[in-house]
Design a protein around this motif. Sequence first.
Motif, short mmCIF file in Angstrom:
data_model
loop_
_atom_site.label_atom_id
_atom_site.label_comp_id
_atom_site.label_asym_id
_atom_site.label_seq_id
_atom_site.Cartn_x
_atom_site.Cartn_y
_atom_site.Cartn_z
N PRO A 241 4.61 5.67 2.73
CA PRO A 241 4.25 6.97 2.15
C PRO A 241 5.27 7.41 1.10
N THR B 216 0.85 -1.20 0.00
CA THR B 216 0.00 0.00 0.00
C THR B 216 0.88 1.24 0.00
N GLN C 103 -9.09 6.78 -1.83
CA GLN C 103 -9.02 8.13 -1.26
C GLN C 103 -8.68 9.17 -2.34
N LYS D 67 -5.06 9.21 -3.78
CA LYS D 67 -3.90 9.46 -2.95
C LYS D 67 -3.33 8.20 -2.30
N VAL D 68 -4.09 7.10 -2.39
CA VAL D 68 -3.64 5.81 -1.85
C VAL D 68 -3.74 4.77 -2.96
N THR E 217 3.20 -1.00 4.11
CA THR E 217 2.56 0.28 3.80
C THR E 217 3.63 1.35 3.85
N THR F 18 0.87 5.36 0.22
CA THR F 18 0.11 6.56 0.57
C THR F 18 0.83 7.79 0.01
N ASN F 19 0.15 8.95 0.01
CA ASN F 19 0.69 10.20 -0.54
C ASN F 19 1.07 10.04 -2.01
#
Length: 423
Positions: free
Chosen positions: A230, A40, A68, A71-72, A228, A42-43
């Motif tokens: 970012p 996953t 989202q 964004k994800v 996960t 993010t950002n």
Amino acid sequence: MDRIIVTGGKELSGQIPIAGAKNACLALMPATLLSDEPLTLTNAPRLSDIKTMSALLSSLGAEVSSLQDGKVLALSSHDIHNHTADYEIVRKMRASNLVLGPMLARLGHAIVSLPGGCAIGARPMDIHIDALEMLGAVIELKDGYLHAKAPNGLKGATIPLRFASVGATENVVMAATLAKGTTVLQNAAREPEIVDLVSCLRKMGAQIEGEGTSTITIQGVDRLHGATHPVVTDRIELGTYMLAPAIAGGEVELLGGRRALVGAFADKLEATGIEITETEAGLKVRRANGRVQAVDVKTEVFPGFPTDLQAQMMALLCTANGTSVLEETIFENRFMHAPELMRMGADIEVHGGHATVKGVDRLKGAPVMATDLRASVSLILAGLAAEGTTIVSRVYHLDRGYERVEAKLSACGAQITREKEPQ
């Protein structure tokens, strides 16, 4: 096809949020191929290149979900049933070649089309091929496709890159995570995107040391698991929007920005007379009254001045006090924006890898055409400073690397709109 209309003469004031890095995300996404567990991100930036990589991974059998509002990114490669990265997808974007190393490492074979992308130089694949062959891969070129095999798995090796290629570094690091034994990658690229990739791989169980230096050591493991992660801030988007108030005047705060991401660029920008201040939320950039001063710029691999900010910096120097010389050392065909800036009244002479820019009092709005991703945004920046209206055509290049340009600049007072090209 869209075009962007910019009316110059408006000082900027406000805040601009900086997205996750396109180039980092495009390397992180293929890392899903190294594991059968979910990854996953993010950002994530919302860009056409991300959609292209999603389509490529999906064509191989990976599951890619955008959550989202984009964004994800949720990725899973538990069922890779296709080993061919088809030309029709790969031709759209050079970073497509980053599926080669992971597929070789985990699956033992891959067929990958030679890539496409912006027309800013040859950017050959031979550095990637040579490095992967040192790991034990057997690679043949047939009909525009790289046919790669590692029937007995990859084996660790000492690999000296003859050029600190970002893509080759990413491909080798990913491949080496599942190779037998230890790989020592010498003359590795040092960009923040490499550091970000290694950070993610480490969360997945990889054993890697030395990221951010010219020597990266990878101890192969049997398998990687899910994670996960970012995506790091986009340093090229950051630098681009730092130039907006420098060109148009005013003061803008870049949310999420860090000077460490753009050190050499920030130094040059300050040398022109621009003020840069670190804040709790990011970086604040201000231009006081008067013209900026001319500076000389030489593009270099990180931590030097980024080639991806050269076109935007040229736009600023077109209105500087004095004469600047820009030397391009990374790509051999990266001054295609110069003739378009000259249509706006810039005084530029290009000789091979050097461009001499004599500053003029003011640029003038004109119809111009984007030739590649960074050139397109350089013309928008120039339009912010120009008298009258600038019409930038062929902005599909822009959407590969910048999300919501008009909204971000409009929020700071720029007069900028997007519309369909007249038929």
